[in-house]
Enzyme design. Structure first.
Site, PDB file in Angstrom:
ATOM      1  CE  LYS A  77      -3.890   2.011   2.617  1.00 25.30           C
ATOM      2  NZ  LYS A  77      -4.717   1.902   3.831  1.00 25.30           N
ATOM      3  CB  SER A 152      -7.906   3.997   2.954  1.00 27.78           C
ATOM      4  OG  SER A 152      -7.055   3.343   3.859  1.00 27.78           O
ATOM      5  CB  SER A 176      -8.218   1.177   5.957  1.00 27.09           C
ATOM      6  OG  SER A 176      -8.854   2.423   5.901  1.00 27.09           O
TER       7      SER A 176
END
Lengths: 483, 105
Positions: A77, A152, A176
């Site tokens: 990420k 996210s 997330s």
């Protein structure tokens, strides 16, 4: 070619038996990512050069049985810093930021032979629930392009679910990792706070941020988590605990395990009737495997949303205060004095959602701080509720989301029920694993198993029993009419 | 008790305190957001929190100082890699912080 029908374990076997090389796997991943899978917008930046070097090194050394991650393509990420390739946090503010060091989790993965194919998309600074706040555009849900991929860690979810890579790292501050996993038929683990180092994970809400794996199956998640977990002197909240092998007893079963169902969530208006059916089926599966399922109470769980929203903005403003255009990151082009440099840099460099949270957070952390203090107190109540519940049960079962993924453009806040289901776990600092729960209107929807602090092994064992009985991971986006 | 709405001027002051300039439309939108935040506070306070201790940290780990010994971290070059404006002698360029009254800023 997509890796949708492979797992870390199937490819590991092929690498050990020299049926395939790490370089071939990397080439397959890159060809698919840059070709057919480009439409998913899973990646902000590819890491081709360093990945190739790593893959060549792996092939030169060879892969021994048990070196599970060696040579396997994966994604990080893009709010976790990497030395070899830029780290943007999906923000204009860090569009050209090149970290001088690797995050501890990246060091651990590289040491294990992981091949980092690229940096996956996210909501700007992990502030959002759909990747729609990303400066680089939203990622696309491989199951259906009209619904959100979640956030996210949505780029990570898209990359694993579409088979661009075998696994990815996400960060979970208030769901997330787990919410996008739920929306894309994946397994996602939010570890115990402090088990995995946050050093090099760009802070969003420091007292809630965690780093964890997103995979297709439970065993894969166990393998990745045991590689990520390490005591780290560079993270002052790191737990100095013995390294665990979660794989060793993952098939131990759940005979005699006590599983709690949360009274306050049963019949909650935000939970779809199809999700209630998924839950009933899950209870039956666990009972058939020898678990005792009982009702428990978390009296303050419905206050998680208010508590989380306040702490999120309050701590979030502190995390974003460092971006001032002086030492690194975006700097405005035209300014006459220092004040103008600050204001124009931040006004131009941050997206709307980050700015919204900054201004709200400034309110929360100025004056009498009544909001912040009240939220910190209710956090204690929520934490105590979980501790009390764990006197009676070993694992708690809840839906991961109220239903399947929502339509795009709903805004940057989660629906209330999704926040309640996700954020209480972060507030309490305990671990949870989201697993594929089944399908609602042909779209995936997950459930989660919650454990006591450092109780990762038990939730892996429970999730494995459920996965063995359902095998939802065998259904891929491609098979289900996705793209 | 919910406080009264913040005025537009107060919202603007808060934004500028955090070094963010909002447009007139954004200021109005933000004003409503503060009311939402205040409503959250009211709901939490209704629980009666006087005797509850706050939790500010993710866990109870106490920070300790590590041994004070030199170690090689990043080089000067690495640390300057991301500086937006610098001169040839490795100084970060920033605008003058003290205004010269006669010459102006």
């Amino acid at each position: 070619m997509s890796f949708q029908n492979e797992t870390i374990l199937t490819l590991h076997k092929k690498l050990v038996n020299k049926e395939v090389t790490a370089v071939e796997l990397l080439d397959e991943a890159l060809a698919y990512i840059q070709g057919e899978a480009a439409k998913f917008n899973s990646f902000v930046t590819l890491n081709e050069e360093a990945a190739r070097k790593q893959a060549e090194l792996v092939d030169a050394e060879g892969v021994q049985e048990g070196e599970y991650l060696k040579g396997i393509p994966m994604a990080i990420k893009d709010n976790i810093v990497t030395k070899d390739v830029r780290t943007t946090a999906s923000s204009k503010m860090l569009e050209n930021y090149e970290s001088p060091f690797d995050a501890t989790v990246v060091e651990n993965l590289i040491a294990a032979g992981a091949v980092i194919v690229g940096k996956s998309n996210l909501d700007e600074f992990a502030m959002g629930v759909s990747t729609e706040t990303s400066y680089f555009g939203a990622s696309v849900n491989p199951w259906n392009s009209e619904v959100s991929v979640g956030g996210s860690s949505g780029g990570s979810a898209a990359a694993v679910s579409s088979g661009e890579v075998l696994y990815a790292l996400g960060t979970d501050t208030g769901g997330s990792i787990r919410q996008p996993a739920s929306f894309t038929n994946l397994v996602g683990v939010k570890p115990t706070y402090g088990l995995v180092s946050r050093f090099g994970a760009i802070s969003s809400v420091s007292s809630l941020d965690t780093v964890g794996p997103m995979t297709k199956t439970v065993e894969e998640a166990a393998i990745v988590l045991q590689t990520l977990a390490s005591y780290d002197q560079r993270d002052m909240t790191s737990l100095n605990v013995k390294k665990q092998n979660y794989l060793e007893n993952i098939n131990a079963g759940i005979q005699g395990l006590k599983v709690g169902i949360v009274k306050e969530l049963v019949g909650h208006k935000g939970i779809a009737s199809e999700m209630e059916e998924i839950m009933e089926n899950a209870v039956k599966i666990l009972q058939d495997a020898g678990a005792e399922v009982k009702e428990i109470s978390l009296p303050h769980i419905n206050y998680s949303t208010d508590t989380y929203a306040i702490l999120n903005r309050g701590e979030g403003v502190s995390s974003l205060q460092r971006y001032d255009g002086i030492r690194y990151g975006y700097r405005t082009e035209n300014y006459n004095n220092l004040e103008e440099l600050y204001v124009k840099t931040r006004t131009e460099g941050f997206g709307d959602e980050a700015k919204r949270r900054i201004v709200l957070g400034t309110y929360i952390t100025s004056g009498d701080k009544a909001h912040y203090t009240a939220a910190a107190k209710v956090r204690t109540l929520i934490k105590d509720d979980f501790s009390k519940a764990f006197e009676d049960v070993d694992v708690i079962l809840t839906p991961m989301t109220g239903t399947h993924a929502f339509k795009l453009s709903k805004g940057a806040d989660a629906s209330e029920i999704d926040d309640i289901l996700a954020t209480g776990i972060n507030l309490a600092g305990i671990p949870a694993i989201a697993v594929p729960g089944g399908f609602i209107n042909d779209l995936p929807a997950g459930i989660q198993f919650i454990g006591q602090a450092l109780g990762e092994e038990k939730i892996f064992q429970t999730a494995k029993v459920y996965e063995n009985a359902t095998k939802y991971y065998e259904t891929t986006a491609e098979m289900n009419g996705g793209q | 008790m919910t406080k009264e709405y913040l005025s537009i001027e107060e919202v603007e002051r808060l934004a500028l305190n955090s070094k963010i300039a909002l447009t007139d439309t954004e200021l109005v939108q933000m004003q409503a957001e503060f009311a939402v935040l205040d409503a959250r506070l009211d709901r939490l306070n209704a629980l009666g929190l006087d005797d509850v201790k706050p939790t500010y940290f993710g866990n109870d780990v106490k920070s300790v100082l590590r041994e004070d010994k030199p170690q090689q971290n990043q080089t000067r070059e690495e640390l300057f890699r991301n500086v937006p404006e610098q001169d040839a002698t490795d100084y970060i360029i920033v605008p003058a912080m003290i205004e010269d009254e006669e010459a102006g800023a």
